[in-house]
Write an enzyme that holds these catalytic residues in place. Structure first.
Site, mmCIF file in Angstrom:
data_model
loop_
_atom_site.group_PDB
_atom_site.id
_atom_site.type_symbol
_atom_site.label_atom_id
_atom_site.label_comp_id
_atom_site.label_asym_id
_atom_site.label_seq_id
_atom_site.Cartn_x
_atom_site.Cartn_y
_atom_site.Cartn_z
ATOM 1 N N TRP A 272 -42.929 31.897 -28.237
ATOM 2 C CA TRP A 272 -42.544 30.673 -28.920
ATOM 3 C C TRP A 272 -43.633 30.241 -29.753
ATOM 4 O O TRP A 272 -43.587 29.098 -30.453
ATOM 5 C CB TRP A 272 -42.295 29.656 -27.641
ATOM 6 C CG TRP A 272 -41.273 29.509 -27.288
ATOM 7 C CD1 TRP A 272 -40.201 30.585 -27.480
ATOM 8 C CD2 TRP A 272 -40.671 28.792 -26.028
ATOM 9 N NE1 TRP A 272 -39.119 30.433 -26.699
ATOM 10 C CE2 TRP A 272 -39.422 29.199 -25.674
ATOM 11 C CE3 TRP A 272 -41.159 27.858 -25.368
ATOM 12 C CZ2 TRP A 272 -38.474 28.761 -24.877
ATOM 13 C CZ3 TRP A 272 -40.642 27.070 -24.298
ATOM 14 C CH2 TRP A 272 -39.014 27.771 -24.058
ATOM 15 N N GLU B 121 -45.813 45.983 -33.484
ATOM 16 C CA GLU B 121 -45.157 44.893 -34.449
ATOM 17 C C GLU B 121 -46.090 45.170 -35.703
ATOM 18 O O GLU B 121 -47.101 44.553 -36.039
ATOM 19 C CB GLU B 121 -45.707 43.603 -34.038
ATOM 20 C CG GLU B 121 -45.137 43.411 -32.394
ATOM 21 C CD GLU B 121 -45.133 41.588 -32.417
ATOM 22 O OE1 GLU B 121 -44.057 41.131 -32.586
ATOM 23 O OE2 GLU B 121 -46.337 40.824 -32.320
ATOM 24 N N HIS C 274 -52.105 39.501 -30.544
ATOM 25 C CA HIS C 274 -50.938 39.324 -31.646
ATOM 26 C C HIS C 274 -51.790 39.014 -32.982
ATOM 27 O O HIS C 274 -52.968 38.660 -33.183
ATOM 28 C CB HIS C 274 -50.461 37.794 -31.322
ATOM 29 C CG HIS C 274 -49.174 37.701 -32.004
ATOM 30 N ND1 HIS C 274 -49.264 37.266 -33.631
ATOM 31 C CD2 HIS C 274 -47.861 37.817 -31.831
ATOM 32 C CE1 HIS C 274 -47.997 37.427 -33.929
ATOM 33 N NE2 HIS C 274 -47.188 37.592 -32.831
ATOM 34 N N SER D 198 -39.351 40.321 -36.838
ATOM 35 C CA SER D 198 -38.074 39.881 -37.373
ATOM 36 C C SER D 198 -37.018 40.367 -36.876
ATOM 37 O O SER D 198 -35.987 40.685 -37.142
ATOM 38 C CB SER D 198 -37.964 40.355 -38.923
ATOM 39 O OG SER D 198 -38.936 40.011 -39.726
HETATM 40 P P1 PGA Z 1 -40.859 37.149 -35.785
HETATM 41 O O1 PGA Z 1 -42.132 37.020 -35.014
HETATM 42 O O2 PGA Z 1 -39.877 37.672 -34.803
HETATM 43 O O3 PGA Z 1 -40.720 35.730 -35.923
HETATM 44 O O4 PGA Z 1 -40.949 38.119 -36.813
HETATM 45 C C1 PGA Z 1 -42.553 38.205 -34.208
HETATM 46 C C2 PGA Z 1 -44.204 38.021 -33.555
HETATM 47 O O5 PGA Z 1 -45.010 37.276 -34.257
HETATM 48 O O6 PGA Z 1 -44.280 38.194 -32.497
#
Ligand code: PGA
Length: 251
Positions: free
Chosen positions: A9, A169, A97, A211
């Site tokens: 979140w 990611e 992250h 995304s």
């Molecule tokens: P997003 O974010 O799904 O909005 O691209 C992924 C994340 O930052 O972990």
């Protein structure tokens, strides 16, 4: 095997909004997660953790934090201790992250320290890695290696059972609506699986993040080395999250 969906979140919901979300939807999402054989892990801001953990866990939804201090206790103003996360019922914690790597200059070594501390306290780390720019697969693998080695080295030193989650990611895919091609993601996930199998002694689950929504999922679903998805923006929207839970498939 259960698929894993992490709802990150971020700081999208306030304290009150998080509580309202959980009161309204946790029962329904718990049931959907069960029906679709999914481990759903919700990661709210620190401030909401104590208020929503019991409502979530009654429904079988797991709770994760979005970060942790690299230190257990002491003069670390503003940090949150692994001991507190444990007491609040967190079973998972996102670390590394890109928001934190970029905005707070978190280093690979620091993330390695956090990973070891979490494992030591029985909290499964969800370690985010990913290249900043689109580049060749080999350049990407070198970059991912530099992010993974300190984590693996710090956890390999420890004894006892170890389970970690790696969330791949690509930074360029986060919040942009741009995603890797299915072939590239497939190759990278297979590379990651092989790398972890030959360098890490514990169990690794691999997620993709960046995304993820109903449309991107349709293109990236069902890859052999992907165990689930880390969802940012779409995870705060109940309808979007519902679609992701129902439509994501493992190989
Ligand atoms: P997003 O974010 O799904 O909005 O691209 C992924 C994340 O930052 O972990």
């Amino acid at each position: 095997m259960k698929k894993i969906i992490v709802a990150n979140w971020k700081m999208e919901l306030t304290y009150h909004e998080s509580i309202v979300w959980v009161r309204h939807y946790s029962k329904e999402f718990g049931a959907i997660a069960q029906e679709f054989n999914t481990k759903l892990i919700v990661c709210p801001s620190f401030t909401s953790l104590s208020s929503i953990t019991s409502d979530l866990s009654i429904t079988g939804i797991m709770v994760g934090a979005q970060d942790v201090s690299a230190f257990e206790r002491g003069a670390y103003t503003g940090d949150v201790s692994v001991l507190s996360l444990k007491q609040l019922g967190c079973s998972y914690c996102v670390i590394g992250h890109s928001d934190r790597r970029i905005n707070y200059c978190e280093s690979n070594d620091l993330i390695g320290q956090k990973a070891a501390l979490l494992v030591q306290h029985g909290i499964t780390p969800i370690i985010c890695i990913g290249e900043k720019q689109k580049s060749s697969l080999q350049v990407t693998y070198d970059f991912l290696t530099s992010q993974l080695v300190p984590v693996i080295q710090s956890i390999n030193k420890m004894s006892g059972p170890q389970t970690i989650i790696i969330a791949y990611e690509p930074v360029w895919a986060i919040g942009t609506g741009i995603i890797p091609t299915r072939d590239d993601l497939n190759e990278t996930a297979t590379w990651l699986r092989t790398f972890m199998d030959s360098n890490f002694s514990g169990v690794t689950y691999i997620l993709y993040g960046g995304s993820i929504d109903e449309q991107s999922l349709a293109l990236l679903n069902n890859l052999v080395d992907i165990n689930g998805y880390l969802v940012g923006k779409a995870s705060t929207d109940p309808e979007a999250l519902k679609k992701i839970l129902c439509k994501s498939r493992l190989f």
